[in-house]
Design a protein around this motif. Structure first.
Motif, PDB file in Angstrom:
ATOM      1  N   ARG A 197       0.864  -1.179   0.000  1.00 47.52           N
ATOM      2  CA  ARG A 197       0.000   0.000   0.000  1.00 47.52           C
ATOM      3  C   ARG A 197       0.898   1.226   0.000  1.00 47.52           C
ATOM      4  N   SER A 198       0.673   2.145  -0.923  1.00 46.73           N
ATOM      5  CA  SER A 198       1.456   3.370  -0.975  1.00 46.73           C
ATOM      6  C   SER A 198       1.056   4.317   0.142  1.00 46.73           C
ATOM      7  N   ALA A 199       2.026   5.093   0.630  1.00 50.17           N
ATOM      8  CA  ALA A 199       1.724   6.145   1.605  1.00 50.17           C
ATOM      9  C   ALA A 199       1.226   7.413   0.928  1.00 50.17           C
ATOM     10  N   ARG A 200       1.260   7.458  -0.413  1.00 56.38           N
ATOM     11  CA  ARG A 200       0.711   8.609  -1.142  1.00 56.38           C
ATOM     12  C   ARG A 200      -0.805   8.496  -1.205  1.00 56.38           C
ATOM     13  N   LYS A 201      -1.478   9.645  -1.216  1.00 53.99           N
ATOM     14  CA  LYS A 201      -2.940   9.664  -1.262  1.00 53.99           C
ATOM     15  C   LYS A 201      -3.471   9.426  -2.668  1.00 53.99           C
ATOM     16  N   ASP A 202      -2.610   9.620  -3.684  1.00 54.82           N
ATOM     17  CA  ASP A 202      -3.085   9.533  -5.065  1.00 54.82           C
ATOM     18  C   ASP A 202      -2.680   8.238  -5.769  1.00 54.82           C
ATOM     19  N   VAL A 203      -2.269   7.222  -5.005  1.00 55.16           N
ATOM     20  CA  VAL A 203      -1.907   5.925  -5.585  1.00 55.16           C
ATOM     21  C   VAL A 203      -2.792   4.850  -4.952  1.00 55.16           C
ATOM     22  N   ALA A 204      -3.538   4.140  -5.779  1.00 61.18           N
ATOM     23  CA  ALA A 204      -4.487   3.134  -5.280  1.00 61.18           C
ATOM     24  C   ALA A 204      -3.753   1.915  -4.720  1.00 61.18           C
ATOM     25  N   PRO A 205      -4.348   1.228  -3.738  1.00 64.91           N
ATOM     26  CA  PRO A 205      -3.723   0.014  -3.186  1.00 64.91           C
ATOM     27  C   PRO A 205      -3.761  -1.116  -4.207  1.00 64.91           C
ATOM     28  N   PRO A 206      -2.904  -2.113  -4.022  1.00 62.48           N
ATOM     29  CA  PRO A 206      -2.868  -3.226  -4.975  1.00 62.48           C
ATOM     30  C   PRO A 206      -4.106  -4.117  -4.862  1.00 62.48           C
ATOM     31  N   THR A 207      -4.468  -4.722  -5.977  1.00 66.62           N
ATOM     32  CA  THR A 207      -5.541  -5.716  -5.970  1.00 66.62           C
ATOM     33  C   THR A 207      -5.080  -6.935  -5.182  1.00 66.62           C
ATOM     34  N   GLY A 208      -5.978  -7.439  -4.343  1.00 67.52           N
ATOM     35  CA  GLY A 208      -5.647  -8.659  -3.604  1.00 67.52           C
ATOM     36  C   GLY A 208      -5.463  -8.448  -2.118  1.00 67.52           C
ATOM     37  N   LEU A 209      -5.225  -7.194  -1.694  1.00 67.26           N
ATOM     38  CA  LEU A 209      -5.145  -6.926  -0.259  1.00 67.26           C
ATOM     39  C   LEU A 209      -6.543  -6.660   0.301  1.00 67.26           C
ATOM     40  N   ALA A 210      -6.729  -6.973   1.573  1.00 63.93           N
ATOM     41  CA  ALA A 210      -8.033  -6.749   2.212  1.00 63.93           C
ATOM     42  C   ALA A 210      -8.360  -5.261   2.247  1.00 63.93           C
ATOM     43  N   LEU A 211      -9.639  -4.928   2.128  1.00 63.89           N
ATOM     44  CA  LEU A 211     -10.071  -3.546   2.265  1.00 63.89           C
ATOM     45  C   LEU A 211      -9.889  -3.104   3.719  1.00 63.89           C
ATOM     46  N   ILE A 212      -9.434  -1.881   3.902  1.00 66.38           N
ATOM     47  CA  ILE A 212      -9.179  -1.391   5.261  1.00 66.38           C
ATOM     48  C   ILE A 212     -10.441  -1.437   6.110  1.00 66.38           C
ATOM     49  N   ASP A 213     -11.599  -1.191   5.485  1.00 68.31           N
ATOM     50  CA  ASP A 213     -12.859  -1.209   6.234  1.00 68.31           C
ATOM     51  C   ASP A 213     -13.157  -2.588   6.839  1.00 68.31           C
ATOM     52  N   SER A 214     -12.527  -3.645   6.285  1.00 65.53           N
ATOM     53  CA  SER A 214     -12.786  -4.998   6.784  1.00 65.53           C
ATOM     54  C   SER A 214     -11.811  -5.418   7.884  1.00 65.53           C
ATOM     55  N   ILE A 215     -10.875  -4.540   8.220  1.00 63.27           N
ATOM     56  CA  ILE A 215      -9.811  -4.878   9.177  1.00 63.27           C
ATOM     57  C   ILE A 215     -10.037  -4.116  10.476  1.00 63.27           C
TER      58      ILE A 215
END
Length: 328
Positions: free
Chosen positions: A282-300
């Motif tokens: 996951r990038s620390a930049r706000k304008d770069v989307a997270p990679p496909t395959g990682l859990a959504l933050i809302d689910s953690i």
């Protein structure tokens, strides 16, 4: 003509050279990068930086975050490195005097939580600490679901963790467990767990089928799964923290101007798109989307992680860990 060569910058025994030095025969500047990130991503960064800056030769030393911090502290009076790339932010916070203040022109693209207030470091990636489970050795429904479960008798001898004195991610795991439960739970976890010398072994040995469960960063599970290994990530149900990895300029390093150019590149959007694509971070930049395959933050279930207090408590917690580890 561009030339790549291998050379050992130092005989520092604990640190392995993991990537070729890159440079040009006519380069007029150097930058020495101490890197704790993967070889694939480091090579991609060096190649892209070199193309954009053919007058700067990049010299690279790879190692675990604990090893690299030990090196930087040992070189305090005669710094040989210019940039530290990739350790957890609390490694930087453990001694901010080792780093120069530098605000990259890219800093506006980062969440404020990924920026050190005095610009001693800038966020690199963000990630959660999870369990990697080899599903051929242990069905997911039998895997531990919480940090606390790692202390239970059924998991004795079935868990792998890097030594927190040598791995920044492993210290993060230790600190999170202590924040949730204290030593009453951490002591039996130490008794149940096999410890290895690097964070890479903590997930690679699970992927190879040597032990069913390991503690690691979520992107390592994604990479292993994409490589075809029978692994899945379990996000601890009692909570896990979003931890920032960072990059910073070493105070008094010999090549400050080139170091700033390298940090500007590493914090750029193209570089962060590379870290998502190559490492699955996951990038620390706000304008770069997270990679496909990682859990959504809302689910953690996310728990807070204060890098300053983690750095403050580090020596005492590692001393206590060593005491228990020596009794195994």
């Amino acid at each position: 003509m561009q030339i790549k060569r291998r050379s050992l910058l130092s005989s520092f025994a604990a640190i392995a050279l993991a990537s070729p030095f890159a440079g040009t025969a006519s380069a007029s500047e150097n930058v020495v990068v101490y890197s704790a990130i993967s070889t694939k991503l480091t090579d991609a960064f060096v190649d892209a930086f070199q193309k954009a800056n053919p007058d700067i030769s990049v010299q690279l030393i790879a190692g675990g975050s604990g090893e690299l911090m030990t090196r930087i502290k040992a070189e305090r009076n005669n710094p040989l490195g210019d940039v530290l790339l990739g350790p957890d932010a609390d490694s930087f916070d453990s001694d901010l005097s080792l780093f120069e203040s530098y605000e990259s022109p890219e800093s506006g693209a980062f969440d404020s939580a990924a920026l050190q207030p005095d610009h001693k470091y800038t966020g690199f990636s963000t990630n959660f600490q999870v369990f990697i489970v080899n599903t051929k050795m242990m069905p997911l429904d039998a895997a531990p679901k919480t940090w606390k479960a790692l202390a239970e008798p059924p998991f004795k001898g079935k868990v792998l963790m890097a030594n927190p004195a040598q791995s920044g991610s492993a210290f993060s795991q230790l600190h999170q467990i202590l924040a949730l439960y204290g030593w009453d739970v951490m002591d039996p976890i130490i008794d149940n767990t096999t410890f290895v010398s690097s964070s890479k072994l903590a997930f690679q040995n699970v992927a190879k089928g040597e032990i069913p469960v390991g503690l690691t960063s979520e992107f390592n599970v994604l990479q292993s799964k994409n490589d075809g290994n029978p692994v899945e990530a379990v996000y601890p149900e009692d909570g896990t923290a979003l931890v920032v990895d960072a990059v910073g300029i070493i105070a008094g390093g010999p090549n400050q101007a080139a170091a700033k150019k390298f940090v500007d590149f590493v914090t750029s959007k193209p570089a962060h798109e590379m870290l998502v694509e190559i490492d699955g971070r996951r990038s620390a930049r706000k304008d770069v989307a997270p990679p496909t395959g990682l859990a959504l933050i809302d689910s953690i279930k996310v728990v807070p992680y204060n890098t300053v207090s983690a750095a403050k408590d580090k020596d005492a917690e590692l001393a206590r860990f060593d005491e228990m580890f020596s009794q195994k």
